[in-house]
Design an enzyme around this catalytic site. Structure first.
Site, PDB file in Angstrom:
ATOM      1  N   GLU A 124      -9.854  -3.961  -4.434  1.00  0.00           N
ATOM      2  CA  GLU A 124      -8.522  -4.138  -3.842  1.00  0.00           C
ATOM      3  C   GLU A 124      -8.057  -2.882  -3.096  1.00  0.00           C
ATOM      4  O   GLU A 124      -7.419  -2.966  -2.043  1.00  0.00           O
ATOM      5  CB  GLU A 124      -7.513  -4.490  -4.951  1.00  0.00           C
ATOM      6  CG  GLU A 124      -6.110  -4.744  -4.484  1.00  0.00           C
ATOM      7  CD  GLU A 124      -6.013  -5.940  -3.540  1.00  0.00           C
ATOM      8  OE1 GLU A 124      -6.182  -7.069  -3.998  1.00  0.00           O
ATOM      9  OE2 GLU A 124      -5.757  -5.737  -2.329  1.00  0.00           O
ATOM     10  N   ILE A 131      -1.368  -2.058  -1.223  1.00  0.00           N
ATOM     11  CA  ILE A 131      -0.915  -3.402  -0.809  1.00  0.00           C
ATOM     12  C   ILE A 131      -1.919  -4.454  -1.274  1.00  0.00           C
ATOM     13  O   ILE A 131      -3.102  -4.331  -0.996  1.00  0.00           O
ATOM     14  CB  ILE A 131      -0.815  -3.510   0.739  1.00  0.00           C
ATOM     15  CG1 ILE A 131       0.042  -2.391   1.308  1.00  0.00           C
ATOM     16  CG2 ILE A 131      -0.317  -4.873   1.168  1.00  0.00           C
ATOM     17  CD1 ILE A 131      -0.017  -2.301   2.839  1.00  0.00           C
ATOM     18  N   GLY A 182      -0.717  18.247   4.630  1.00  0.00           N
ATOM     19  CA  GLY A 182      -1.665  17.576   3.736  1.00  0.00           C
ATOM     20  C   GLY A 182      -1.716  16.068   3.931  1.00  0.00           C
ATOM     21  O   GLY A 182      -2.329  15.360   3.139  1.00  0.00           O
ATOM     22  N   LYS A 200     -12.203  -1.106   7.317  1.00  0.00           N
ATOM     23  CA  LYS A 200     -11.269  -1.966   6.593  1.00  0.00           C
ATOM     24  C   LYS A 200     -11.174  -3.358   7.229  1.00  0.00           C
ATOM     25  O   LYS A 200     -11.165  -4.371   6.523  1.00  0.00           O
ATOM     26  CB  LYS A 200      -9.890  -1.293   6.528  1.00  0.00           C
ATOM     27  CG  LYS A 200      -9.893  -0.036   5.642  1.00  0.00           C
ATOM     28  CD  LYS A 200      -8.610   0.761   5.794  1.00  0.00           C
ATOM     29  CE  LYS A 200      -8.565   1.957   4.856  1.00  0.00           C
ATOM     30  NZ  LYS A 200      -7.484   2.901   5.184  1.00  0.00           N
TER      31      LYS A 200
END
Ligand code: HSE
Length: 405
Positions: A124, A131, A182, A200
């Protein structure tokens, strides 16, 4: 008690330990058993940190311990993650990972091993951080034929584009600032060149369309060429520029693409700003759905990983992932994909507009007082190939961004 091991005590690994410690009572209740971290694998030692007593440096300790039922892989990269995960699954241990490179490259094989062993390979956190999107595609949306997924899938680039829009700054300056704070990696190439979003969208498309989408075949363009002037024009058109990762069914074909795109307020992704991610999904019976939230960062990502651990704990002997077939999904050549195009052109507006309209037909054009020596126009809808052919007939084109409105 269910014993687990965490591979990697970096940002996400330490987040996983923190989430399990913070919410241990409710997590155990939801898992139906106590989840205990028995080992954390890392090359380093952490003297003074309570984690030190769980640190091991040798993977053999973990793989050979029959008590370990679930392994959390949050090392990143494919080496040694791939061999560690493959061995874990082959020896009957479920794996939960946040590693999009691993899933995009080896997901089909690892899912097949998990299915054969009746255990789980869950990921996930690999897309959209915290999300929920893998689980909805794997279960809630299975009644649909999905025909489009379009996402803002990278937090770093969305932060950079949002900051360029709010401050009027150039890409390089915002990137430097993001690195100092960062937010962006010291080596930002995977983010700013679009490779992270590409992996993705390959994972999401494989899951949604049921066949393997090879990330290496996805046309990918990053945000490094976007300038403050592009953003000024976008604002003049009431638009914003987003790095969109899209896969779409067109007739009997599919295309996938990662690139900066101008969208206006009619698009639900228009106001997704800063490090937030969002994924728009269209299904033939569902219509539209959008998933929005914290797409990157230690705790949001760890939240998704631990959610997978709970799921794996509840299904120790049942494979729950639908996954996708190893058959490759043939992607259309992007030359045949249709868009509108925003184009910046040097020279005089009054002299050059007639030439532009001779080549492109009627366009929507603007001159901005704050951008000297040039003007811009948005074409009608045409394929990439048609655009390239027409653009080659004009001199001094300074940039092009795809437009979806
Ligand atoms: N570098 C990634 C991003 C981290 O900025 O979105 C989450 O995958």
């Amino acid at each position: 008690m269910i014993q687990i091991a965490v591979l990697g005590y970096g940002t996400v690994g330490s987040g996983v330990v923190e989430v399990i410690n913070t919410n241990h009572a409710s997590i155990n209740k939801k898992a139906g058993d106590e989840i205990n971290i028995k080992y954390v694998l890392d090359l380093r030692d952490f003297p003074g940190d309570p984690i030190q007593e769980k640190i091991v440096h040798d993977y053999e300790v973990i793989i050979n311990d029959p008590e370990i039922k679930i392994i959390v892989e949050v090392m990143g990269g494919t080496n040694p993650a791939y061999s560690f995960v493959k061995r874990a699954l082959e020896s009957g241990k479920s794996v939960c990972t946040s590693n999009k490179e691993l899933v995009a490259k080896h997901g089909v094989e690892l899912l097949a091993i998990a299915r054969e062993k009746n255990i789980n390979f869950l990921f996930e956190a690999s897309c959209g951080g915290g999300i929920p999107i893998i689980r909805p595609l794997n279960s809630s949306l299975t009644a649909d034929e999905i025909d489009e997924i379009t996402g803002i899938l990278n937090g770093t680039t969305n932060y950079i584009l949002s900051k360029m829009a709010s401050d009027g700054s150039e890409f390089e300056d915002v990137l430097k600032d993001a690195q100092e704070k960062g937010y962006a990696e010291r080596n930002p190439a995977a983010d700013v060149e679009g490779w992270d979003a590409c992996r993705k969208i390959a994972i999401l498309s494989s899951l949604a369309f049921g066949n393997h989408v090879d990330f290496e075949e996805i046309y990918t363009e990053g945000i490094t060429k976007i300038t403050a002037a592009d953003i000024k024009y976008a604002k003049a058109w009431g638009a914003s520029i987003k790095l969109l990762a899209t896969s779409r069914k067109v007739g009997d074909g599919f295309y996938a693409m990662v690139s900066p795109v101008m969208i206006n307020s009619n698009n639900p992704l228009y106001s997704v700003n800063d490090v937030f991610n969002a994924i728009f999904v269209h299904g033939n019976v569902l219509g539209d759905a959008m998933f929005y939230g914290s797409g990157a960062g230690k705790l949001p990502t760890a939240s998704a990983v631990v959610g997978d651990v709970v799921d794996a704990a509840k299904h120790l002997d049942t494979n729950v992932m639908v996954g996708w077939s190893s058959k490759k999904l043939e992607l259309m050549d992007v030359k045949n994909v249709e868009n509108r195009f925003f184009v910046r052109m040097g020279g005089s507006y009054t002299e050059n507009l007639p030439k532009v309209e001779e080549v492109f037909g009627q366009v929507d054009s603007k001159v901005l007082a704050e951008v000297n020596g040039e003007f811009a126009f948005i074409t009608g809808k045409m394929t990439e190939a048609e655009y390239q052919e027409k653009a080659a007939k004009l001199d001094d084109i300074r940039g092009m961004i795809r437009v979806r409105f």
